[in-house]
Design a protein around this motif. Structure first.
Motif, PDB file in Angstrom:
ATOM      1  N   THR A  22      35.002  20.662 -20.601  1.00 30.65           N
ATOM      2  CA  THR A  22      34.943  21.443 -19.450  1.00 30.65           C
ATOM      3  C   THR A  22      35.907  21.062 -18.173  1.00 30.65           C
ATOM      4  N   GLY A  23      36.551  20.156 -18.374  1.00 29.95           N
ATOM      5  CA  GLY A  23      37.825  19.882 -17.658  1.00 29.95           C
ATOM      6  C   GLY A  23      37.313  19.322 -16.179  1.00 29.95           C
ATOM      7  N   ARG A  24      36.348  18.462 -16.066  1.00 26.99           N
ATOM      8  CA  ARG A  24      35.993  17.621 -15.159  1.00 26.99           C
ATOM      9  C   ARG A  24      35.621  16.224 -15.396  1.00 26.99           C
ATOM     10  N   PRO A  25      35.883  15.387 -14.484  1.00 31.98           N
ATOM     11  CA  PRO A  25      35.680  13.943 -14.249  1.00 31.98           C
ATOM     12  C   PRO A  25      34.343  13.377 -15.051  1.00 31.98           C
ATOM     13  N   VAL A  26      34.113  12.516 -15.919  1.00 28.29           N
ATOM     14  CA  VAL A  26      33.061  12.198 -16.537  1.00 28.29           C
ATOM     15  C   VAL A  26      31.892  11.782 -15.576  1.00 28.29           C
ATOM     16  N   GLU A  27      32.341  10.912 -14.279  1.00 30.17           N
ATOM     17  CA  GLU A  27      31.602  10.452 -13.618  1.00 30.17           C
ATOM     18  C   GLU A  27      30.861  11.456 -12.743  1.00 30.17           C
ATOM     19  N   GLN A  28      31.417  12.721 -12.801  1.00 25.71           N
ATOM     20  CA  GLN A  28      30.743  13.852 -11.983  1.00 25.71           C
ATOM     21  C   GLN A  28      30.029  14.654 -12.895  1.00 25.71           C
ATOM     22  N   MET A  29      29.857  14.247 -14.306  1.00 24.38           N
ATOM     23  CA  MET A  29      29.018  15.015 -15.101  1.00 24.38           C
ATOM     24  C   MET A  29      27.491  14.712 -14.877  1.00 24.38           C
ATOM     25  N   GLN A  30      26.516  15.836 -14.704  1.00 22.63           N
ATOM     26  CA  GLN A  30      25.398  15.983 -14.470  1.00 22.63           C
ATOM     27  C   GLN A  30      24.830  17.150 -15.223  1.00 22.63           C
ATOM     28  N   ILE A  31      24.259  17.005 -16.389  1.00 19.20           N
ATOM     29  CA  ILE A  31      23.791  18.342 -17.080  1.00 19.20           C
ATOM     30  C   ILE A  31      22.446  18.607 -16.600  1.00 19.20           C
ATOM     31  N   ASP A  32      22.397  19.944 -16.783  1.00 22.33           N
ATOM     32  CA  ASP A  32      20.909  20.392 -16.362  1.00 22.33           C
ATOM     33  C   ASP A  32      20.097  20.345 -17.613  1.00 22.33           C
ATOM     34  N   THR A  33      18.858  19.652 -17.244  1.00 21.01           N
ATOM     35  CA  THR A  33      17.953  19.073 -18.416  1.00 21.01           C
ATOM     36  C   THR A  33      16.800  20.228 -18.559  1.00 21.01           C
ATOM     37  N   THR A  34      16.897  21.641 -17.741  1.00 21.07           N
ATOM     38  CA  THR A  34      15.863  22.516 -17.903  1.00 21.07           C
ATOM     39  C   THR A  34      15.875  23.236 -19.226  1.00 21.07           C
ATOM     40  N   PHE A  35      14.802  23.039 -20.067  1.00 20.54           N
ATOM     41  CA  PHE A  35      14.636  23.465 -21.369  1.00 20.54           C
ATOM     42  C   PHE A  35      13.382  23.850 -21.717  1.00 20.54           C
ATOM     43  N   THR A  50      25.347  36.547 -35.133  1.00 19.67           N
ATOM     44  CA  THR A  50      25.131  37.717 -34.607  1.00 19.67           C
ATOM     45  C   THR A  50      26.074  38.116 -33.088  1.00 19.67           C
ATOM     46  N   ASN A  51      26.698  36.912 -32.664  1.00 15.80           N
ATOM     47  CA  ASN A  51      27.414  36.991 -31.352  1.00 15.80           C
ATOM     48  C   ASN A  51      26.430  37.590 -30.266  1.00 15.80           C
ATOM     49  N   ASN A  52      25.359  37.146 -30.285  1.00 13.42           N
ATOM     50  CA  ASN A  52      24.238  37.761 -29.191  1.00 13.42           C
ATOM     51  C   ASN A  52      23.627  36.324 -28.812  1.00 13.42           C
ATOM     52  N   PHE A  53      24.047  35.799 -27.703  1.00 15.75           N
ATOM     53  CA  PHE A  53      23.598  34.492 -27.104  1.00 15.75           C
ATOM     54  C   PHE A  53      22.557  34.712 -25.931  1.00 15.75           C
ATOM     55  N   GLU A  54      22.136  35.784 -25.392  1.00 18.04           N
ATOM     56  CA  GLU A  54      21.131  36.128 -24.394  1.00 18.04           C
ATOM     57  C   GLU A  54      19.708  35.491 -24.741  1.00 18.04           C
ATOM     58  N   ALA A  55      19.442  35.567 -26.087  1.00 12.33           N
ATOM     59  CA  ALA A  55      18.055  34.955 -26.140  1.00 12.33           C
ATOM     60  C   ALA A  55      18.153  33.526 -26.554  1.00 12.33           C
ATOM     61  N   PHE A  56      19.052  32.903 -26.593  1.00  4.90           N
ATOM     62  CA  PHE A  56      19.482  31.499 -26.650  1.00  4.90           C
ATOM     63  C   PHE A  56      19.514  30.824 -25.175  1.00  4.90           C
ATOM     64  N   PHE A  57      20.183  31.622 -24.700  1.00  6.98           N
ATOM     65  CA  PHE A  57      20.480  31.086 -23.179  1.00  6.98           C
ATOM     66  C   PHE A  57      19.267  31.206 -22.479  1.00  6.98           C
ATOM     67  N   ALA A  58      18.424  32.026 -22.861  1.00  8.92           N
ATOM     68  CA  ALA A  58      17.089  32.377 -22.001  1.00  8.92           C
ATOM     69  C   ALA A  58      16.166  30.983 -22.212  1.00  8.92           C
ATOM     70  N   LEU A  59      16.453  30.026 -23.227  1.00  6.14           N
ATOM     71  CA  LEU A  59      15.757  28.681 -23.392  1.00  6.14           C
ATOM     72  C   LEU A  59      15.951  27.892 -22.033  1.00  6.14           C
ATOM     73  N   PHE A  60      17.148  28.175 -21.471  1.00 10.47           N
ATOM     74  CA  PHE A  60      17.608  26.792 -20.511  1.00 10.47           C
ATOM     75  C   PHE A  60      17.706  27.592 -19.133  1.00 10.47           C
ATOM     76  N   ARG A  61      17.278  28.796 -18.898  1.00 12.90           N
ATOM     77  CA  ARG A  61      16.929  29.477 -17.573  1.00 12.90           C
ATOM     78  C   ARG A  61      15.825  29.094 -16.935  1.00 12.90           C
ATOM     79  N   ARG A  62      15.705  28.720 -15.805  1.00 15.22           N
ATOM     80  CA  ARG A  62      14.626  28.278 -14.878  1.00 15.22           C
ATOM     81  C   ARG A  62      13.622  29.573 -14.625  1.00 15.22           C
TER      82      ARG A  62
END
Length: 328
Positions: A102-115, A316-328
């Motif tokens: 993702t092109g960012r410093p590893v010390e600034q890496m903070q992942i979203d744990t919403t699941f 299927t190249n359809n990621f909407e249902a998958f991304f919905a698992l991580f949306r708040r």
């Protein structure tokens, strides 16, 4: 036509590379999310073992339990710390890879744990893979490019008709009476001639050579077409396989909460019995290991379900249902 098809092949190849890169980023994120959850489990395990260790030390000091118990629980505490450090090492490696992607410093890496773990085993409907899929589009344009090359080879061997024109001009200082005039008059154009003609050329040896090239190119077209069909079949089979795996994972995800509840109750009961002198350290250690194992099974099964969901989205190249698992 060949140039336009070549451009389309290049653009579809770029889309395929972007698709593959997105898959790698998502997979790395899922691994990081799984390791983050395992870290929390290892931290909880260390806290439980430390609690048992402190209880055991007090009981040994008061002469209620033998010294062997304190030695055994110390070994368990060391193993708990080693397990935590191993998961921490894997977590940092995954974080470094995701930071690089993702092109960012590893010390600034903070992942979203919403699941939304309750939705991990759901099976939303997906359509069949179409030719708009980046993997299929590249194969499709590659087959068209091979076909366009056949037309170029065939037309390059045809007879060529050329229109030839020539013109020339000259000047002279001699007049009609054969007298020389001023030299400067001869430097100007005074007479012109034009020749126009047509010519047809054909290379007889090109017919046989072109026939062989066309035959070879037809095999390449067939190869590209077969690769497209194989890619379509592979995506369809991946979609069907993910549906079958999700059906089993749904049963596992329903059963694991009951196992976790039972393992927690067993640990609490054995801890209480050990504190009251009714249980030995081996039984308490077994309950502790069982609880940690079930907690890890929950995380591992959820991670497997997420990767199956990603497999369906990729097919299927359809990621909407998958991304919905991580949306708040």
């Amino acid at each position: 036509q060949l140039a336009r098809t070549d451009i389309a092949v290049g653009e579809s190849a770029l889309e395929r590379e972007k698709f593959g890169l997105r898959q790698l980023v998502i997979t790395t994120y899922l691994d990081l999310l799984r390791l983050h959850q395992l870290l929390k489990i290892e931290q909880g395990n260390m806290a439980r073992v430390d609690t048992v260790r402190r209880i055991t030390v007090n009981l040994v000091r008061n002469g209620i339990k033998p010294g062997l118990d304190s030695s055994l629980v110390s070994v368990q505490f060391s193993k708990a710390k080693l397990g935590y450090w191993q998961v921490l090492e894997d977590y940092r490696q995954a974080a470094n890879q995701l930071a690089t992607l993702t092109g960012r410093p590893v010390e600034q890496m903070q992942i979203d744990t919403t699941f939304h773990s309750a939705s991990a085993g759901l099976s939303p409907l997906y359509s069949e893979p179409t030719n708009d899929h980046p993997l299929l589009k590249y194969r499709d344009y590659l087959a068209k490019y091979r076909s366009a090359e056949i037309d170029v080879i065939r037309k390059a061997a045809l007879p060529r008709v050329s229109l030839l024109t020539a013109t020339w001009a000259r000047g002279s200082s001699i007049n009609v009476e054969n007298n020389y005039g001023p030299l400067g008059n001869g430097l100007l154009y005074s007479r012109t001639n034009v020749l126009i003609g047509a010519a047809m050329t054909v290379n007889l040896t090109d017919f046989r050579r072109s026939s062989h090239r066309i035959q070879l190119q037809q095999f390449r077209v067939k190869e590209a077409t077969n690769q497209l069909a194989a890619e379509q079949l592979q995506l369809k089979n991946a979609l069907n396989a993910s549906e079958a795996m999700l059906a089993v994972l749904q049963l596992e995800l329903k059963e694991l909460p009951l196992s976790l509840q039972s393992a927690t109750a067993a640990y609490n009961q054995r801890l209480s019995r050990y504190h009251n002198g009714l249980e030995n350290i081996l039984g308490l250690t077994d309950a502790l290991q069982l609880l940690t194992s079930v907690e890890k099974d929950v995380v591992t099964t959820q991670s497997r379900a997420l990767k199956v969901q990603l497999q369906k989205a990729s097919a299927t190249n359809n990621f909407e249902a998958f991304f919905a698992l991580f949306r708040r």
